[in-house]
Design a protein around this motif. Structure first.
Motif, PDB file in Angstrom:
ATOM      1  N   ILE A 118      10.696  67.231  57.306  1.00 41.93           N
ATOM      2  CA  ILE A 118      10.902  68.174  55.766  1.00 41.93           C
ATOM      3  C   ILE A 118      11.506  67.369  54.744  1.00 41.93           C
ATOM      4  CG2 ILE A 118      11.984  70.123  55.124  1.00 41.93           C
ATOM      5  CD1 ILE A 118      11.501  71.479  57.784  1.00 41.93           C
ATOM      6  N   ASP A 119      11.056  67.590  53.558  1.00 47.59           N
ATOM      7  CA  ASP A 119      12.026  66.783  52.500  1.00 47.59           C
ATOM      8  C   ASP A 119      12.636  68.050  51.626  1.00 47.59           C
ATOM      9  OD1 ASP A 119      12.417  66.000  50.003  1.00 47.59           O
ATOM     10  OD2 ASP A 119      10.395  65.241  49.444  1.00 47.59           O
ATOM     11  N   LEU A 174      15.181  66.857  59.339  1.00 45.47           N
ATOM     12  CA  LEU A 174      15.383  66.931  57.982  1.00 45.47           C
ATOM     13  C   LEU A 174      15.698  65.424  57.032  1.00 45.47           C
ATOM     14  CD1 LEU A 174      16.013  69.263  55.509  1.00 45.47           C
ATOM     15  CD2 LEU A 174      18.137  69.190  56.064  1.00 45.47           C
ATOM     16  N   ASN A 175      14.655  65.209  56.314  1.00 42.17           N
ATOM     17  CA  ASN A 175      14.774  63.862  55.775  1.00 42.17           C
ATOM     18  C   ASN A 175      15.462  63.778  54.505  1.00 42.17           C
ATOM     19  OD1 ASN A 175      13.944  61.239  55.363  1.00 42.17           O
ATOM     20  ND2 ASN A 175      12.047  61.382  54.846  1.00 42.17           N
ATOM     21  N   LYS A 176      15.757  62.489  53.939  1.00 47.72           N
ATOM     22  CA  LYS A 176      16.216  62.258  52.465  1.00 47.72           C
ATOM     23  C   LYS A 176      17.598  62.899  52.224  1.00 47.72           C
ATOM     24  CE  LYS A 176      11.369  62.037  50.622  1.00 47.72           C
ATOM     25  NZ  LYS A 176      10.698  62.304  49.434  1.00 47.72           N
ATOM     26  N   ILE A 177      18.371  62.678  53.212  1.00 47.29           N
ATOM     27  CA  ILE A 177      19.672  63.316  53.302  1.00 47.29           C
ATOM     28  C   ILE A 177      20.483  62.209  52.450  1.00 47.29           C
ATOM     29  CG2 ILE A 177      19.821  64.693  55.633  1.00 47.29           C
ATOM     30  CD1 ILE A 177      21.585  62.254  56.539  1.00 47.29           C
ATOM     31  N   ASP A 178      20.064  61.265  52.072  1.00 46.98           N
ATOM     32  CA  ASP A 178      20.804  60.257  51.037  1.00 46.98           C
ATOM     33  C   ASP A 178      20.593  61.036  49.711  1.00 46.98           C
ATOM     34  OD1 ASP A 178      17.956  59.632  51.688  1.00 46.98           O
ATOM     35  OD2 ASP A 178      18.069  58.203  50.011  1.00 46.98           O
ATOM     36  N   LEU A 179      19.984  62.075  49.452  1.00 41.40           N
ATOM     37  CA  LEU A 179      19.632  62.681  48.065  1.00 41.40           C
ATOM     38  C   LEU A 179      20.393  63.931  48.120  1.00 41.40           C
ATOM     39  CD1 LEU A 179      16.011  61.967  47.449  1.00 41.40           C
ATOM     40  CD2 LEU A 179      18.064  60.597  46.924  1.00 41.40           C
TER      41      LEU A 179
END
Length: 363
Positions: A282-283, A314-319
């Motif tokens: 998930i993005d 849960l992807n892109k937690i750097d954002l």
């Protein structure tokens, strides 16, 4: 040749305007991915679908004014049009009119790289074209009422229909051969006792990047819709356990994806059916992320794999801020009843945590 596009969003429910706007924004991304330049987008609220033109004549006049003002080459409508509607609208605007399905098909055709992927796209295209053949002969059939005016058109139509059906049969046979090869590979993995995990998720959610980060193999992820169409598999290892898991990437899902397209990509989606686990990526930076995750679950249910073991990634937690990430994690756990792991496929953050969770659940 770059085409200038007018995009028409459709809202059949006034209370669903926000979601219709989101779908229109997604249509704009699809259009750009297909290579068009989006000149103007407009959302139309409609109470009923016109059987001949989909939209009312008043709306068509407004759209024609837009088409002329921006000198558009193509009109793209965020709906599934019937063959008659598509033909009537193309004649009305005197330019090419395509619906959401045809746009997705064009993107599939551009992104298919493997022989099997190209066959899948061709099968989907043939299934789309077959009911639309009649429109190509409408003018020939109605040029006159005398002997010899209707016959040739009907004869040609039936000939072409037969050719398309033969082509569909030929493509299905080629895909069956490819399926036998996959079954042999799968049987070999089964004999070795290797567990499998399939990566699924909404298009452009970072599945391919995650695949590459987990396994060190696979293509570099692209910020495009449907960048991955074929199936790719690679292994991840657990040195402590002395075990490995086969991970496969799959085609991304999207809202309003027609069932015949899902059927055409059965070979790719088949990996989800034969896998022991699903990794649902998930993005959280996408708009209406919870709704899109529900669309993925709905599609998984439609192909009969919704009850499989699953990890929500849960992807892109750097954002994301830590607070936002924790909020979404709690919300997803409550909604889906599945374990949620926070990762960044791009930076590799929490990659080992996800691997550990995969092995823990599978072994």
């Amino acid at each position: 040749m770059i085409q200038k596009a007018v995009l028409i969003g459709i809202n059949l429910n006034i209370s669903g305007r926000e979601r219709s706007m989101d779908s229109l924004e997604e249509l704009a991304m699809l259009s750009e991915t297909a290579g068009a330049v989006n000149a103007v987008s407009v959302l139309k609220n409609i109470k009923r679908i016109d059987p001949a033109y989909y939209l009312s004549m008043g709306m068509l006049e407004d759209i024609k004014g837009l088409v002329l003002s921006v000198n558009a080459d193509i009109v793209i409508i965020d709906a599934s049009l019937s063959p008659a509607q598509e033909n009537n609208l193309s004649e009305y605007f005197d330019l090419n009119v395509v619906d959401r399905t045809r746009l997705i098909l064009d993107i599939f055709a551009a992104h298919a790289k493997t022989a099997e992927g190209k066959c899948q796209v061709e099968l989907a295209m043939m299934n789309y074209i077959l009911p639309r053949l009649k429109g190509a002969y409408m003018m020939l059939s109605s040029t006159g009422a005398g002997i010899g005016t209707r016959g040739p058109g009907e004869t040609k139509l039936e000939t072409d229909r037969r050719k398309v059906r033969q082509k569909i049969t030929h493509i299905k046979n080629k895909l069956k051969l490819a399926e036998k090869t996959r079954l042999l590979h799968r049987a070999k993995r089964d004999r070795q006792g290797l567990p499998t995990a399939a990566i699924v998720g909404y298009t452009n959610s970072g599945k391919t990047t995650l695949m590459r980060n987990l396994t060190g193999k696979g293509e570099k992820g692209e910020d495009k819709l449907f960048a991955t169409l074929g199936t790719k598999a690679a292994s991840i290892y657990d040195n402590n356990r002395g075990k490995k898991v086969i991970v496969s990437d799959t085609v991304g899902f999207i809202q309003n994806l027609p069932l015949f397209l899902i059927e055409s990509f059965k070979a790719t989606l088949e990996e989800t059916a034969y896998s022991d686990m699903l990794l649902h990526v998930i993005d959280p930076t996408q708009k209406d992320v919870l709704y899109k995750s529900e669309e993925v679950i709905k599609t998984l249910d439609e192909i009969g794999v919704g009850d499989k073991e699953m990890i929500v990634v849960l992807n892109k937690i750097d954002l994301l801020s830590a607070e936002r990430a924790d909020f979404l994690k709690t919300k997803l756990e409550r909604l889906m009843g599945k374990p949620v792991v926070l990762v960044s496929a791009k930076t590799g953050e929490n990659k080992n945590l996800l691997k550990e969770k995969i092995f823990e659940l599978l072994l």
